[in-house]
Scaffold this motif. Structure first.
Motif, PDB file in Angstrom:
ATOM      1  N   HIS A  90      40.424  39.514  34.450  1.00 40.62           N
ATOM      2  CA  HIS A  90      41.658  39.092  35.110  1.00 40.62           C
ATOM      3  C   HIS A  90      42.017  37.637  34.841  1.00 40.62           C
ATOM      4  CE1 HIS A  90      41.696  42.918  37.108  1.00 40.62           C
ATOM      5  NE2 HIS A  90      40.540  42.686  37.702  1.00 40.62           N
ATOM      6  N   SER A 138      44.354  39.427  44.652  1.00 39.55           N
ATOM      7  CA  SER A 138      43.590  39.435  43.409  1.00 39.55           C
ATOM      8  C   SER A 138      42.477  38.393  43.394  1.00 39.55           C
ATOM      9  CB  SER A 138      44.518  39.199  42.213  1.00 39.55           C
ATOM     10  OG  SER A 138      45.464  40.240  42.090  1.00 39.55           O
ATOM     11  N   GLN A 185      50.228  39.793  45.769  1.00 34.97           N
ATOM     12  CA  GLN A 185      49.274  40.311  44.786  1.00 34.97           C
ATOM     13  C   GLN A 185      48.328  39.214  44.311  1.00 34.97           C
ATOM     14  OE1 GLN A 185      49.058  43.711  43.574  1.00 34.97           O
ATOM     15  NE2 GLN A 185      47.095  42.818  42.989  1.00 34.97           N
TER      16      GLN A 185
END
Length: 261
Positions: free
Chosen positions: A246, A23, A19
């Motif tokens: 993020h 990302s 991930q």
């Protein structure tokens, strides 16, 4: 919805290495992290290595997650690359790429970036093959030990690269200095160290989880290296241009230094 629990820590909590790659290092057209996470490090690593001041034998990489893109800039300059990871999951993810197994993360887009920056149109397979050939060992380390590789004895490194790991594992300045000291103990006398990280950062997200990051700026990074006996050769700072929810870093730093013999 963001996980309402307190921030997690890279070295203490579950960390999804795949991930993490998806990302911040993917090839999706709208990848807003590309300039900071890929182009900036590649450009500065390429400049640093092509200047020819770093001996070309053993490189040790101590970086966050399962990233490998920064090593594409090193494969033409070092005979041996040793990657150290503290998480089994990160080792498995990286070995999947090294062994060319089904489902490995695709780094082809980074090869294209390297070719553009280096103005070298090597075939994708040739460039990736060079990295795999040089990357001889992916080993587990224990950062709680004074000798992080005990009982394994590694050859002393000509150069160490650490990409974002100090940011992720340090909770304060004392932590940063302690880990930096452990990393630099793996160097030969006169060896080089390259640190790449985010400035002014307090968190980054992996999926629904928020991870804590050590908040520092250029002056602290410089001071830390000088206090550890290093002479700074290059320091480049790039302020953040794209904003997303993020990650909250204010900029990126690339700092290369060598230890006095």
């Amino acid at each position: 919805m963001m996980d309402p629990s307190p921030y997690k820590f890279y070295h203490e909590d579950d960390f999804d290495s795949r991930q993490h790659l998806q990302s911040y290092f993917s090839d999706k057209p709208d990848e807003v992290s590309e300039e900071d996470s890929m182009i900036f490090p590649i450009e500065n690593l390429t400049k640093t290595f092509t200047e020819g001041h770093i001996k070309r034998d053993v490189l040790i990489d101590l970086s966050q997650g399962s990233i490998v893109h920064h090593l594409f800039a090193a494969c033409d300059f070092f005979k041996h690359i040793i990657v150290l990871k503290m998480r089994d999951r990160c080792i498995m993810e990286l070995k999947r790429w090294v062994d060319e197994r089904t489902g490995a993360f695709n780094w082809g887009h980074v090869t294209t970036l390297h070719e553009d920056i280096e103005e070298n149109r090597d075939l994708l397979e040739e460039k990736e093959g060079k990295v795999r050939s040089a990357l001889q060992h992916v080993l587990k380390c224990d950062l709680d030990k004074e000798d992080i590789m005990d009982p394994i004895v590694l050859p002393p490194a000509d150069c160490i690269i650490s990409f974002s790991l100090l940011d992720a594992i340090s909770k304060d300045q004392d932590d940063y200095m302690r880990y930096l000291r452990k990393f630099s103990s793996l160097l030969k006398p006169g060896g080089h160290i390259i640190l790449i990280g985010g400035l002014g950062m307090t968190y980054y997200t992996i999926g629904k989880h928020k991870f804590c990051a050590f908040n520092y700026y250029e002056d602290f990074a410089r001071k830390a290296l000088v206090e550890e006996g290093f002479i700074i050769d290059r320091c480049e700072v790039k302020m953040r241009t794209c904003v997303n929810d993020h990650i909250d870093h204010k900029g990126m730093i690339f700092i290369a230094a060598h230890r006095e013999t």
